[in-house]
Design a protein around this motif. Structure first.
Motif, short mmCIF file in Angstrom:
data_model
loop_
_atom_site.label_atom_id
_atom_site.label_comp_id
_atom_site.label_asym_id
_atom_site.label_seq_id
_atom_site.Cartn_x
_atom_site.Cartn_y
_atom_site.Cartn_z
N ARG A 139 0.82 -1.22 0.00
CA ARG A 139 0.00 0.00 0.00
C ARG A 139 0.85 1.26 0.00
NH1 ARG A 139 -3.25 -1.07 5.33
NH2 ARG A 139 -1.16 -1.83 5.84
N HIS A 140 2.04 1.20 0.59
CA HIS A 140 2.88 2.40 0.71
C HIS A 140 3.96 2.46 -0.35
CE1 HIS A 140 1.08 2.45 4.74
NE2 HIS A 140 1.52 1.22 4.91
N SER A 141 3.99 1.49 -1.28
CA SER A 141 5.15 1.33 -2.15
C SER A 141 4.79 1.35 -3.63
CB SER A 141 5.85 -0.01 -1.86
OG SER A 141 6.12 -0.15 -0.49
N ALA A 142 5.83 1.58 -4.43
CA ALA A 142 5.69 1.43 -5.87
C ALA A 142 5.67 -0.06 -6.21
CB ALA A 142 6.86 2.12 -6.58
N LEU A 143 5.26 -0.39 -7.44
CA LEU A 143 5.27 -1.79 -7.88
C LEU A 143 6.66 -2.41 -7.70
CD1 LEU A 143 3.13 -1.80 -11.14
CD2 LEU A 143 2.84 -3.34 -9.19
N CYS A 144 6.70 -3.70 -7.41
CA CYS A 144 7.94 -4.45 -7.18
C CYS A 144 8.58 -4.14 -5.84
CB CYS A 144 8.98 -4.21 -8.28
SG CYS A 144 8.60 -5.05 -9.82
N HIS A 145 7.90 -3.37 -5.00
CA HIS A 145 8.44 -3.00 -3.70
C HIS A 145 7.40 -3.25 -2.62
CE1 HIS A 145 10.88 -0.77 -6.61
NE2 HIS A 145 11.85 -0.85 -5.72
N SER A 146 7.89 -3.35 -1.39
CA SER A 146 6.97 -3.63 -0.29
C SER A 146 7.59 -3.22 1.05
CB SER A 146 6.63 -5.13 -0.25
OG SER A 146 5.80 -5.43 0.84
N TRP A 147 6.72 -2.87 1.98
CA TRP A 147 7.12 -2.78 3.38
C TRP A 147 6.91 -4.17 3.98
CZ3 TRP A 147 5.49 2.28 6.30
CH2 TRP A 147 5.88 3.40 5.54
N TYR A 279 12.26 4.82 -6.64
CA TYR A 279 12.81 6.17 -6.82
C TYR A 279 12.24 7.15 -5.79
CZ TYR A 279 13.87 10.60 -9.16
OH TYR A 279 14.31 11.86 -9.45
N LYS A 280 10.95 7.06 -5.49
CA LYS A 280 10.33 7.97 -4.53
C LYS A 280 10.00 7.28 -3.21
CE LYS A 280 8.23 11.04 -7.99
NZ LYS A 280 6.96 11.61 -8.51
N GLY A 281 10.50 6.07 -3.04
CA GLY A 281 10.17 5.29 -1.85
C GLY A 281 10.91 5.76 -0.61
N LYS A 282 10.49 5.23 0.54
CA LYS A 282 11.11 5.56 1.82
C LYS A 282 12.21 4.54 2.10
CE LYS A 282 9.93 6.81 6.56
NZ LYS A 282 8.87 6.88 7.59
N LYS A 283 13.46 5.00 2.08
CA LYS A 283 14.60 4.09 2.19
C LYS A 283 14.57 3.25 3.46
CE LYS A 283 18.36 6.02 -0.57
NZ LYS A 283 19.77 6.46 -0.53
N GLU A 286 11.34 0.51 2.75
CA GLU A 286 10.95 -0.18 1.52
C GLU A 286 11.98 -1.21 1.07
OE1 GLU A 286 8.40 1.93 -1.56
OE2 GLU A 286 10.35 1.85 -2.55
N TRP A 287 11.49 -2.40 0.74
CA TRP A 287 12.29 -3.49 0.19
C TRP A 287 11.86 -3.73 -1.26
CZ3 TRP A 287 15.75 -6.37 3.37
CH2 TRP A 287 15.69 -6.07 4.74
N ARG A 288 12.73 -4.37 -2.04
CA ARG A 288 12.41 -4.67 -3.45
C ARG A 288 12.29 -6.18 -3.63
NH1 ARG A 288 16.38 -1.88 -7.34
NH2 ARG A 288 15.10 -0.12 -6.65
N LEU A 289 11.29 -6.60 -4.39
CA LEU A 289 11.14 -8.02 -4.70
C LEU A 289 12.28 -8.47 -5.62
CD1 LEU A 289 8.10 -7.23 -3.87
CD2 LEU A 289 7.49 -9.26 -5.19
N SER A 290 12.83 -9.62 -5.32
CA SER A 290 13.90 -10.20 -6.14
C SER A 290 13.57 -11.65 -6.43
CB SER A 290 15.24 -10.11 -5.40
OG SER A 290 16.22 -10.91 -6.05
N PHE A 291 13.79 -12.03 -7.69
CA PHE A 291 13.52 -13.40 -8.13
C PHE A 291 14.83 -14.10 -8.50
CE2 PHE A 291 9.83 -10.76 -8.83
CZ PHE A 291 8.80 -11.52 -8.30
N ALA A 292 15.87 -13.80 -7.73
CA ALA A 292 17.21 -14.33 -8.03
C ALA A 292 17.23 -15.85 -8.06
CB ALA A 292 18.22 -13.80 -7.01
N HIS A 387 11.23 6.17 -13.84
CA HIS A 387 11.67 7.34 -13.07
C HIS A 387 12.71 8.20 -13.81
CE1 HIS A 387 14.70 4.25 -12.34
NE2 HIS A 387 15.54 5.22 -12.07
N LEU A 388 13.25 7.72 -14.93
CA LEU A 388 14.33 8.44 -15.60
C LEU A 388 13.82 9.68 -16.32
CD1 LEU A 388 16.42 5.51 -17.14
CD2 LEU A 388 16.76 6.69 -14.96
#
Length: 491
Positions: A139-147, A279-283, A286-292, A387-388
């Motif tokens: 809810r607080h994040s951009a796509l591919c990101h999450s709290w 880019y505008k998230g709260k450092k 906010e975490w980023r989803l990874s499919f490593a 964001h570029l």
């Protein structure tokens, strides 16, 4: 008088259907495809070096040292899971093996700073007990990101980690702890520094020399000197999940290039949250989803010629597009995966098509820049270039245009760079520079000696036991006493 048209065989003998034997050319640059293929092969030869027995043992020793260090970090305050599952990837973060931002990373160069690089994902938290799709708080994040709220975990976990959380108080009086990537990275760096300091107080002969420990944003970079090699480990604290995120569920419904080659269970066995924000998230939150983990499986289905083209293209763009930071090698990796879905498998399997694949990857990257659109492979609705600024994308598109106009020259430059890095490595190995400065780990003796003896012993065993299975077991607490096994015999 009418004349009969010559038969096909006669026409061929008269040369009517003969076509000039022109070499295959790239329309845009005029480069010979055969020459581009040759240059890609040459780059691959220098970029993927063969490891001798000693280098293999040095890699093994460094890995054991890192794993042993992490075991000591776990014992410090019991924060890390006791039974943990690390993901070790070949290539550092700067090589694009994980979707992380490169802006905050110090510049390390192969040959100058290290010889081999690895990325190690270390779960700070694990959520492995769910079979249904994992629903994250976006809810607080951009796509591919999450709290990440610690309410998903038990009271013991909250108690251990609440000093690494940001706290949000609700109107109803409840307190919510959100796992903070920046605070976790700070704790991780401090803990690793304490452990390494303790290790160096009790040096053991043959132990790797810690040449550098740096915190780069939320990543801890360690360079180890082991025998004649320098190894870079980018260690990333992550949150590990079993299963698949609900936000990527629709991706599973589509057709993919890996269908029938590997099972869906292998592809969707788990995912991570890595410490990076939008880019505008709260450092701090906010975490980023990874499919490593999934990407490791998908890589098995990619042809060697496409991988060679990808590595060559990456070497070209990694320097060319380094300033301003906008394009990561991970973007190129995503485009390669999309190309695998788009193009026929038998086309991508052609061994002599590496040049076509290289040119295609450059075209794809330029297309993405001009349109400011690079969809995440697993979550296509997430545009990684959104964001570029227009100025940035056009600047990089123009740089890529120069590559596309003369790909052969840029390949030659990439080859010279990798050859120069290899020369530096060989020169430093000859001088023994990774161990020329006495370190507390060496006990004042020749620090190369244990590794040299081990390599010579292994070489002797290989020579004396052709066709047999040979294993080396090394205790990370005392690497001077290896145990060998030939087939089922220990000695």
């Amino acid at each position: 008088m009418k004349m009969a048209a010559p038969t096909a065989s006669k026409a061929a003998s008269l040369g009517c259907n003969n076509k000039p034997a022109f070499p295959e050319l790239d329309f845009r640059s005029g480069a010979r495809v055969e020459e581009l293929n040759r240059l890609i092969q040459e780059f691959t030869k220098h970029d993927q070096r063969e490891y001798d027995d000693q280098r293999a043992l040095e890699i093994h020793t460094a890995k054991d040292f890192i794993f042993s260090m992490l075991g000591m970090v776990q014992k410090l305050d019991q924060k890390l899971p006791v039974a943990n599952e690390y993901l070790l990837l070949s290539g550092g973060v700067r090589e694009g093996v994980v979707d992380l931002d490169l802006d905050e990373l110090n510049v390390y160069a192969r040959g100058t700073d290290y010889d081999m690089d690895f990325t190690l994902l270390v779960p700070a938290l694990k959520l492995h007990d769910r079979n249904q799709p994992v629903t994250l708080d976006m809810r607080h994040s951009a796509l591919c990101h999450s709290w990440l709220s610690l309410r998903l975990f038990d009271e013991g976990t909250i108690s251990k980690w609440k000093d690494c959380c940001t706290i949000v108080d609700h109107i109803n009086g409840a307190t919510n702890y959100f796992f903070s990537p920046t605070k976790v990275a700070d704790w991780f760096y401090d803990s690793i520094s304490i452990v390494l300091s303790e290790i160096q107080k009790k040096p053991q002969r043959g132990m790797p020399k810690v040449e550098k420990v740096e915190k780069n944003g939320t990543i801890i970079s360690i360079i180890l000197g082991v025998g004649s090699s320098r190894m870079l480990y980018d260690i990333v604290p992550v949150v590990s999940f079993k299963g698949w995120p609900a936000v990527a569920q629709s991706w599973l419904m589509e057709n993919h290039f890996w269908d029938g080659k590997i099972t869906e269970e292998e592809v969707i066995s788990g995912f991570y949250l890595v410490p990076a924000c939008s880019y505008k998230g709260k450092k701090d939150n906010e975490w980023r989803l990874s499919f490593a983990r999934s990407e490791v499986q998908l890589k098995k289905c990619i042809s060697s010629s496409l991988m060679q083209a990808y590595q060559a293209c990456k070497a070209i763009i990694i320097k060319l597009l380094s300033r301003p930071k906008a394009i990561s090698p991970y973007h190129l990796r995503s485009m390669m995966l999309w190309a695998c879905d788009r193009l026929p498998a038998n086309y991508l399997a052609q061994e002599d098509y590496a040049a076509h694949f290289l040119l295609g990857l450059i075209d794809d990257l330029q297309h993405c820049l001009v349109n400011k659109m690079c969809p995440n492979y697993f979550i296509p609705q997430c545009n990684m270039l959104e964001h570029l600024s227009e100025e940035t994308v056009m600047l990089h598109a123009r740089k890529l245009s120069s590559v596309r106009s003369d790909p052969a020259e840029h390949l030659r430059t990439a080859i010279e760079h990798v050859k120069a890095a290899n020369r530096l490595t060989l020169e430093l190995q000859r001088r023994g520079s990774t161990t020329s400065i006495p370190s507390p780990q060496s006990d004042g003796g020749d620090p190369n000696q244990p590794d040299d003896r081990l390599a010579k012993k292994l070489q002797q065993l290989v020579t004396e036991n052709p066709g047999k299975s040979i294993s080396v077991f090394i205790n990370p607490d005392d690497v001077t006493r290896p145990h060998f096994r030939i087939d089922d015999k220990f000695f």
